[in-house]
Design a protein around this motif. Structure first.
Motif, short mmCIF file in Angstrom:
data_model
loop_
_atom_site.label_atom_id
_atom_site.label_comp_id
_atom_site.label_asym_id
_atom_site.label_seq_id
_atom_site.Cartn_x
_atom_site.Cartn_y
_atom_site.Cartn_z
N ASP A 32 -5.10 4.21 -9.09
CA ASP A 32 -4.03 3.24 -9.38
C ASP A 32 -2.77 3.49 -8.56
O ASP A 32 -1.94 2.59 -8.41
CB ASP A 32 -3.66 3.28 -10.86
CG ASP A 32 -4.72 2.66 -11.74
OD1 ASP A 32 -5.62 1.97 -11.21
OD2 ASP A 32 -4.67 2.87 -12.96
N ASP A 33 -2.62 4.69 -8.02
CA ASP A 33 -1.43 5.02 -7.23
C ASP A 33 -1.51 4.50 -5.79
O ASP A 33 -0.51 4.52 -5.08
CB ASP A 33 -1.21 6.54 -7.18
CG ASP A 33 -0.90 7.13 -8.53
OD1 ASP A 33 -0.40 6.38 -9.40
OD2 ASP A 33 -1.15 8.33 -8.72
N LEU A 34 -2.67 4.06 -5.35
CA LEU A 34 -2.84 3.68 -3.95
C LEU A 34 -2.13 2.38 -3.58
O LEU A 34 -1.72 2.21 -2.43
CB LEU A 34 -4.34 3.54 -3.61
CG LEU A 34 -5.17 4.82 -3.77
CD1 LEU A 34 -6.62 4.52 -3.43
CD2 LEU A 34 -4.63 5.94 -2.92
N TYR A 35 -1.97 1.48 -4.53
CA TYR A 35 -1.34 0.18 -4.25
C TYR A 35 -0.34 -0.18 -5.34
O TYR A 35 -0.54 0.17 -6.50
CB TYR A 35 -2.38 -0.95 -4.18
CG TYR A 35 -3.27 -0.88 -2.97
CD1 TYR A 35 -2.89 -1.43 -1.77
CD2 TYR A 35 -4.50 -0.23 -3.03
CE1 TYR A 35 -3.70 -1.36 -0.65
CE2 TYR A 35 -5.33 -0.15 -1.92
CZ TYR A 35 -4.93 -0.73 -0.72
OH TYR A 35 -5.72 -0.65 0.38
N VAL A 36 0.68 -0.92 -4.96
CA VAL A 36 1.55 -1.58 -5.91
C VAL A 36 0.91 -2.94 -6.15
O VAL A 36 0.68 -3.70 -5.20
CB VAL A 36 2.98 -1.74 -5.36
CG1 VAL A 36 3.84 -2.55 -6.30
CG2 VAL A 36 3.60 -0.38 -5.07
N LEU A 88 -9.08 1.96 8.00
CA LEU A 88 -8.07 2.49 7.08
C LEU A 88 -6.75 1.75 7.30
O LEU A 88 -6.07 1.37 6.35
CB LEU A 88 -7.89 3.99 7.28
CG LEU A 88 -6.87 4.67 6.38
CD1 LEU A 88 -7.23 4.51 4.91
CD2 LEU A 88 -6.73 6.14 6.74
N SER A 89 -6.38 1.53 8.54
CA SER A 89 -5.16 0.80 8.86
C SER A 89 -5.20 -0.61 8.30
O SER A 89 -4.19 -1.14 7.82
CB SER A 89 -4.96 0.76 10.38
OG SER A 89 -3.83 0.00 10.71
N ASP A 90 -6.36 -1.25 8.36
CA ASP A 90 -6.51 -2.59 7.80
C ASP A 90 -6.25 -2.58 6.29
O ASP A 90 -5.61 -3.50 5.76
CB ASP A 90 -7.90 -3.15 8.08
CG ASP A 90 -8.10 -3.53 9.53
OD1 ASP A 90 -7.10 -3.62 10.28
OD2 ASP A 90 -9.27 -3.73 9.93
N TYR A 91 -6.73 -1.57 5.59
CA TYR A 91 -6.46 -1.46 4.16
C TYR A 91 -4.98 -1.21 3.90
O TYR A 91 -4.38 -1.80 3.00
CB TYR A 91 -7.29 -0.35 3.52
CG TYR A 91 -8.74 -0.70 3.34
CD1 TYR A 91 -9.13 -1.80 2.60
CD2 TYR A 91 -9.73 0.08 3.91
CE1 TYR A 91 -10.47 -2.11 2.43
CE2 TYR A 91 -11.08 -0.22 3.75
CZ TYR A 91 -11.43 -1.33 3.01
OH TYR A 91 -12.76 -1.64 2.84
N ILE A 92 -4.38 -0.36 4.70
CA ILE A 92 -2.96 -0.03 4.53
C ILE A 92 -2.09 -1.26 4.77
O ILE A 92 -1.12 -1.49 4.04
CB ILE A 92 -2.56 1.13 5.47
CG1 ILE A 92 -3.19 2.43 4.98
CG2 ILE A 92 -1.05 1.26 5.57
CD1 ILE A 92 -3.04 3.60 5.92
N ASN A 93 -2.42 -2.07 5.76
CA ASN A 93 -1.63 -3.25 6.09
C ASN A 93 -2.09 -4.51 5.38
O ASN A 93 -1.67 -5.61 5.73
CB ASN A 93 -1.62 -3.45 7.60
CG ASN A 93 -0.89 -2.34 8.30
OD1 ASN A 93 0.27 -2.07 8.00
ND2 ASN A 93 -1.56 -1.65 9.20
N LEU A 94 -2.96 -4.34 4.39
CA LEU A 94 -3.45 -5.43 3.54
C LEU A 94 -4.18 -6.52 4.32
O LEU A 94 -4.18 -7.68 3.93
CB LEU A 94 -2.31 -6.04 2.72
CG LEU A 94 -1.53 -5.07 1.82
CD1 LEU A 94 -0.40 -5.79 1.12
CD2 LEU A 94 -2.44 -4.40 0.83
N CYS A 152 0.85 -1.19 0.00
CA CYS A 152 0.00 0.00 0.00
C CYS A 152 0.89 1.24 0.00
O CYS A 152 1.85 1.33 0.77
CB CYS A 152 -0.90 0.00 1.23
SG CYS A 152 -1.99 1.43 1.28
N ARG A 153 0.54 2.19 -0.83
CA ARG A 153 1.31 3.43 -0.94
C ARG A 153 0.66 4.60 -0.20
O ARG A 153 1.16 5.72 -0.25
CB ARG A 153 1.49 3.80 -2.41
CG ARG A 153 2.33 2.76 -3.17
CD ARG A 153 2.68 3.23 -4.56
NE ARG A 153 3.46 4.45 -4.49
CZ ARG A 153 3.19 5.54 -5.21
NH1 ARG A 153 2.19 5.58 -6.04
NH2 ARG A 153 3.94 6.61 -5.08
N ILE A 154 -0.45 4.35 0.51
CA ILE A 154 -1.15 5.43 1.20
C ILE A 154 -0.24 6.17 2.19
O ILE A 154 -0.25 7.40 2.21
CB ILE A 154 -2.45 4.93 1.86
CG1 ILE A 154 -3.46 4.54 0.77
CG2 ILE A 154 -3.04 5.97 2.81
CD1 ILE A 154 -4.73 3.89 1.29
#
Length: 81
Positions: A73-77, A45-51, A8-10
């Motif tokens: 498209d920039d939010l995740y690799v 939000l933290s759950d999304y960031i930490n996949l 995650c690139r957030i």
């Protein structure tokens, strides 16, 4: 094969967004600010960031991209697996 998020690139986009604010700005750009802005809990939000959560609604992804001044498209690799 499927396209899966690998990173995650957030967090780095939050730093970039914070650097765009003038030094005297009363707004503190962080995860809590972003979560409040998009009407989401900081934990979610933290759950999304930490996949830990995989399926973000497209509407939320667009809101995050809007507040971080980037593309969805920039939010995740992403990677094919």
């Amino acid at each position: 094969m499927e396209l899966v998020p690998v990173r995650c690139r957030i967090p780095e986009l939050l730093v970039r967004r914070a650097n765009m604010e003038p030094p005297t700005s009363p707004i503190k750009i962080n995860q809590q600010w972003l979560a409040d802005s998009i009407d989401m809990s900081k934990q979610q939000l933290s759950d999304y960031i930490n996949l830990r959560r995989k399926n973000m609604r497209l509407q939320k992804a667009h809101l995050i991209a809007y507040y971080l001044d980037c593309l969805v498209d920039d939010l995740y690799v992403m990677e094919w697996r």
